[in-house]
Design an enzyme around this catalytic site. Structure first.
Site, mmCIF file in Angstrom:
data_model
loop_
_atom_site.group_PDB
_atom_site.id
_atom_site.type_symbol
_atom_site.label_atom_id
_atom_site.label_comp_id
_atom_site.label_asym_id
_atom_site.label_seq_id
_atom_site.Cartn_x
_atom_site.Cartn_y
_atom_site.Cartn_z
ATOM 1 N N VAL A 1 139.643 23.496 19.477
ATOM 2 C CA VAL A 1 138.611 24.461 19.210
ATOM 3 C C VAL A 1 138.770 26.066 19.478
ATOM 4 C CG1 VAL A 1 136.100 25.200 19.243
ATOM 5 C CG2 VAL A 1 136.591 22.721 19.520
ATOM 6 N N ASP B 1 137.867 22.445 24.181
ATOM 7 C CA ASP B 1 139.210 22.123 24.247
ATOM 8 C C ASP B 1 139.884 23.077 23.383
ATOM 9 O OD1 ASP B 1 141.866 21.367 24.221
ATOM 10 O OD2 ASP B 1 141.132 19.219 24.259
ATOM 11 N N HIS B 2 140.897 24.194 23.944
ATOM 12 C CA HIS B 2 141.300 24.910 23.043
ATOM 13 C C HIS B 2 142.361 24.627 22.059
ATOM 14 C CE1 HIS B 2 140.869 29.195 21.667
ATOM 15 N NE2 HIS B 2 141.302 29.885 22.513
ATOM 16 N N ARG B 3 142.750 23.243 22.289
ATOM 17 C CA ARG B 3 143.583 22.831 21.411
ATOM 18 C C ARG B 3 143.049 22.565 20.090
ATOM 19 N NH1 ARG B 3 145.832 17.814 25.206
ATOM 20 N NH2 ARG B 3 143.454 17.637 25.054
#
Length: 470
Positions: free
Chosen positions: A444, A440-442
Site C-alpha cells: 500500500v 504494509d508499505h510494500r
C-alpha cells in the site's frame, strides 16, 4: 474390571491445527470411573491458536488421566485411558512418559479442526544420542558428501526432513520462513523432537545470504549477525512470573515477525462523528436492525471501512514472499481484535464485505460473544484480510497498531470525545474521534492508504448518506 470383557483404549493428543506440536490441558471434564460416550467432550486444551474442546472417539469407562490440568503435552501422546467393552484386545499401553518413543500406529489420526483425518503413521524423528561414539538415530536420505574414515568431530543436529515428510514447526516459525523465503524442508532442526525453531530459520537465511555474497565479500560471511543476548531478568522481592505460552506466546511471536518483516506506515485523521453517534442511538431505539441485535459505534466504523475497501480493493491484499507476488484477496474477511483472559486474538467475519448492515451487526455480536467465552476456534482466526482494533473502549485516543501477519492494513478506532469543533462556521462542541490506519508499505503506497482512511472518515461524518443497508 474383568480384562476378558474390556480392553484399554488410549486417546492421544490430536493435531488440532496444521503444524501444531503441543497443547496445554486447561480443564478435565471427566475423572477415573466416569462413563464416556463416543463424541463426548472430555477436556479443553489450549494451543498456540485457540482453546479447543476435545471429544473422545469411543465409548467406555475412564481408567486413568495421564496428565493433570495445566500440563503441556506433545501431539501424539496418550492423555486418557478408557476401558472399552467388546473391543479387540489392544497392546498394553506404554507409560505416558514413554509415549513419544512408542512405535507409531498405522491408523487414521483424528484432526479436529480444519484439515480432516490423516492416514499413515505419526512417526517422530528419533532423538539423537549424546553418548560418546553413538550414531544419530534418524535416517539421513539426503547424503552429504563425507570423506572416508574421518572421525566425526561432534554429534551433528538432526538432518533436514526426508522426502515427503512434513517438517515440524509452529505457525509463527512457518510464517517467518515464508517471509524470509526459506524452504522448511531444507532447514536443519535443533529443537526438541526435531522441531524447527526461529533460530534455525534465521540460521538458514543467514547461510543463504552468506552464500550469495561470498564471491564479493567472503571475509564477511563468518561474522555472526549482532543479536542482543537473552539476558535473564534478575529476581526481586514481589516479582511474579507468568509463563508465556498458548495464545499469548503465539501473539508475541506473530507481532515480532510482523513488526520486523512488514514496513509499517501509520496515518491519522480526526473525524467529527456526531452524526454517527446520533445514528447509533436511533438504531438502538428503533430496533430497525432486528430484535436483540447489538448496535455500537464499532458496527458503523466496520461498515464504513468495508465500504472504503470496496472502493479501493487493492488494499485487501497479502504479500507472498516465497512467490514474490501480491495476492489480491477475493473476499474481505474483517478481523476484530479482541482482548481475552488468554491474550489478544483476532477472529474475523468471513466475507464481511458482502453483508448488509443487519447481517454485519449479527456477525459482529456473535464474534464478540464467542471471544469473551473463550470459544473462538482456529478456523475463526484464519484467513483474515484487514483488521479493526477498538482502542477507544479503554479511553485511548489513538495508537500505531501493528499489522496482523498476512494482512495489508489495520484500523485503530479511538475514543469518542466531546471537543470544540468548527461546524458551519462556528466553534461548537462536537463528538470527535481519531482514526489511525497502519499499512504494509510494500503493498500500500501513501496515496492508496490515504484514500482508504479519508473515505472511511467521510462515511463516519455522513453515515446516513454513505452507509446503506437492506
Amino acid at each position: 474390571m474383568t480384562t476378558d470383557v474390556h480392553s484399554l483404549r488410549e486417546f492421544k493428543m490430536p493435531d488440532v491445527g496444521e503444524g501444531l506440536t503441543e497443547a496445554e490441558i486447561l480443564t478435565w471434564y471427566v475423572k477415573p470411573g466416569d462413563t464416556v460416550t463416543d463424541g463426548q467432550v472430555v477436556c479443553e486444551v489450549e494451543t498456540a491458536k485457540a482453546a479447543v474442546e476435545l471429544p473422545i472417539p469411543f465409548t467406555g469407562v475412564v481408567e486413568a488421566l495421564h496428565f493433570p490440568a495445566g500440563a503441556t503435552v506433545d501431539v501424539g501422546t496418550s492423555i486418557i485411558a478408557v476401558a472399552v467393552a467388546g473391543a479387540a484386545p489392544a497392546p498394553a499401553a506404554a507409560p505416558a512418559a514413554a509415549a513419544p518413543a512408542a512405535e507409531p500406529e498405522p491408523e487414521r489420526r483424528e484432526v479436529l479442526v480444519g484439515y480432516g483425518p490423516r492416514t499413515g503413521s505419526a512417526q517422530r524423528r528419533a532423538r539423537r544420542t549424546n553418548g560418546a561414539g553413538a550414531a544419530a538415530a534418524a535416517p539421513a536420505p539426503v547424503a552429504a558428501p563425507a570423506p572416508a574414515p574421518v572421525a566425526a568431530p561432534a554429534p551433528a543436529p538432526a538432518p533436514a526432513v526426508a522426502e515427503g515428510e512434513r517438517p515440524l514447526a509452529k505457525p509463527p516459525v512457518r510464517k517467518l520462513a515464508k517471509d524470509l523465503g526459506i524452504d522448511l524442508r531444507a532447514v536443519v532442526p535443533t529443537g526438541p523432537n526435531g522441531v524447527i525453531t526461529r533460530e534455525d530459520v534465521h540460521a538458514a537465511a543467514s547461510a543463504v545470504a552468506g552464500a550469495a555474497v561470498q564471491p564479493v565479500a567472503a571475509a564477511a560471511a563468518p561474522v555472526a549477525e549482532p543479536v542482543a543476548a537473552a539476558l535473564p531478568v534478575p529476581a526481586a522481592a514481589g516479582d511474579v512470573r507468568v509463563p508465556v505460552k498458548g495464545v499469548r506466546k503465539a501473539t508475541a511471536q506473530a507481532m515480532v515477525a510482523s513488526a520486523f518483516t512488514a514496513p509499517h506506515v501509520t496515518e491519522f485523521v480526526q473525524v467529527d462523528v456526531t452524526r454517527t453517534m446520533k445514528l447509533v442511538r436511533k438504531l438502538k431505539e428503533s430496533g430497525e436492525l432486528g430484535a436483540g441485535v447489538r448496535v455500537s459505534p464499532l458496527l458503523l466504523v466496520a461498515k464504513a471501512l468495508l465500504t472504503a475497501v470496496k472502493r479501493h480493493p487493492e488494499i485487501n491484499a497479502s504479500w507472498d514472499e516465497a512467490a514474490q507476488e501480491i495476492v489480491l484477496r477475493g473476499a474481505v474477511n474483517l478481523g476484530i481484535a479482541a482482548a481475552t483472559p488468554r491474550g489478544l486474538i483476532v477472529p474475523n467475519i468471513k466475507d464481511a464485505g458482502s453483508r448488509t448492515l443487519p447481517q454485519l451487526a449479527v456477525a459482529l455480536g456473535d464474534l464478540v460473544e464467542t471471544a469473551r467465552q473463550g470459544k473462538t476456534s482456529p478456523a475463526d482466526m484464519a484467513g483474515g484480510s484487514i483488521t479493526i482494533t477498538n482502542v477507544g473502549v479503554f479511553g485511548v485516543d489513538t495508537g500505531t497498531p501493528i499489522l496482523n501477519p498476512g494482512e495489508a492494513a489495520i484500523l485503530a478506532f479511538g475514543a469518542v470525545r466531546e471537543l470544540p469543533w468548527v461546524h458551519k462556521g462556528k466553534v461548537v462542541p462536537r463528538q470527535v474521534t481519531t482514526l489511525a490506519l497502519s499499512f504494509d508499505h510494500r503493498l500500500v503506497d501513501g496515496e492508496l492508504g490515504s484514500k482508504v482512511l479519508a473515505d472511511t472518515a467521510a462515511m463516519l461524518e455522513h453515515p446516513k448518506r454513505l452507509i446503506t443497508w437492506g
